[in-house]
Design an enzyme around this catalytic site. Structure first.
Site, short mmCIF file in Angstrom:
data_model
loop_
_atom_site.label_atom_id
_atom_site.label_comp_id
_atom_site.label_asym_id
_atom_site.label_seq_id
_atom_site.Cartn_x
_atom_site.Cartn_y
_atom_site.Cartn_z
N CYS A 87 -51.03 5.89 17.47
CA CYS A 87 -50.60 6.39 18.92
C CYS A 87 -50.63 5.22 19.58
O CYS A 87 -50.57 4.92 21.07
CB CYS A 87 -51.62 7.13 19.52
SG CYS A 87 -51.91 8.79 18.79
N ALA A 130 -56.83 13.61 18.56
CA ALA A 130 -55.49 13.18 19.21
C ALA A 130 -54.62 14.84 19.96
O ALA A 130 -55.05 15.77 19.40
CB ALA A 130 -54.34 13.03 18.26
#
Length: 245
Positions: free
Chosen positions: A207, A176
């Site tokens: 996310c 990420a």
């Protein structure tokens, strides 16, 4: 993790080499590896102080490698509905871009504090450079990390599994990216899954992406240690961003 839109197409790794190297009079970036687990509030306080010092010219740029205890963080675009188990782990609001993500043991978090005034004042290209750093690092373990136009982070294909729709290859996120800038000094950074407890992701929609999963180097069948990853991260960082010490 970042709410900055990706570039229309990611530059090739060679195209980014040197693009974010500092000027010839800049000192090397400090490279620091923290032992044990670092609390999230302590990490934020440290980054705030260090970013201010970098901007003032009283501290070196820094890459800070840490692990957190299990926790969730909410970026500036987080949707409350994506926090499906709010009591599972502590939840921290943060000023980085993006939505909900997980941090925990077995995941390498690399907080990147760089002065883009010394390098290149181009936020989207900086995000692409961080992606290139992660993808190059994974390549050292023969893992093909890829970016996607419609979702942030670094992804790996999982053709051995059924995809989210007929004819669509299954994919998992392995890393990420989420950044924040203050006076052109970056903080927050990237996280790469080495061997975290992947079940801990069940308390969020990571996310904001529900149709794909998450993975780690060990989940992919690679006996990679945190120390192995750190060596690769350092070598690839020097390729994309310049010297460290």
């Amino acid at each position: 993790m970042s709410d900055i839109q990706p570039l229309p197409s990611t530059p090739a790794r060679d195209d980014l080499t040197g693009l974010f190297h500092p000027g010839p009079v800049s000192p090397p970036v400090e490279w620091r590896i923290e032992d044990g687990l670092t609390g999230y509030e302590d990490a934020l306080a440290f980054m705030e102080e260090r970013v201010a010092a970098i901007h003032a010219g009283t501290a070196q740029e820094l890459v800070w490698l840490i692990e957190h205890p299990p926790l969730y963080t909410a970026g500036t675009s987080a949707n409350a509905a994506d926090l499906t188990e709010p009591d599972r782990f502590p939840v921290f609001q943060t000023g980085r871009g993006g939505q909900y993500t997980y941090h925990g043991p077995g995941q390498r978090v690399a907080y990147v504090m760089l002065d883009l005034k010394r390098r290149r004042q181009d936020v989207r290209a900086f995000v692409a450079a961080l992606e290139a750093w992660v993808i190059g690092t994974l390549d050292r373990f023969s893992v093909k990390g890829e970016r996607r136009e419609d979702r942030v982070g670094v992804w790996v294909q999982r053709p051995e599994r059924a995809g989210p729709a007929p004819g669509v290859i299954a994919e998992d996120k392995i890393a990420a990216i989420g950044i924040r800038l203050r006076k052109w000094v970056s903080f927050h950074g990237v996280s790469i899954n080495v061997e975290p407890d992947l079940s801990h992701y069940a308390g969020i929609v990571p996310c904001g992406v529900s149709e794909h999963g998450v993975t780690s180097l060990v989940d992919l069948g690679l006996p990679v240690t945190m120390a192995d990853l750190d060596v690769a991260l350092k070598a690839e960082f020097e390729t994309v961003f310049g010297a460290v010490e």
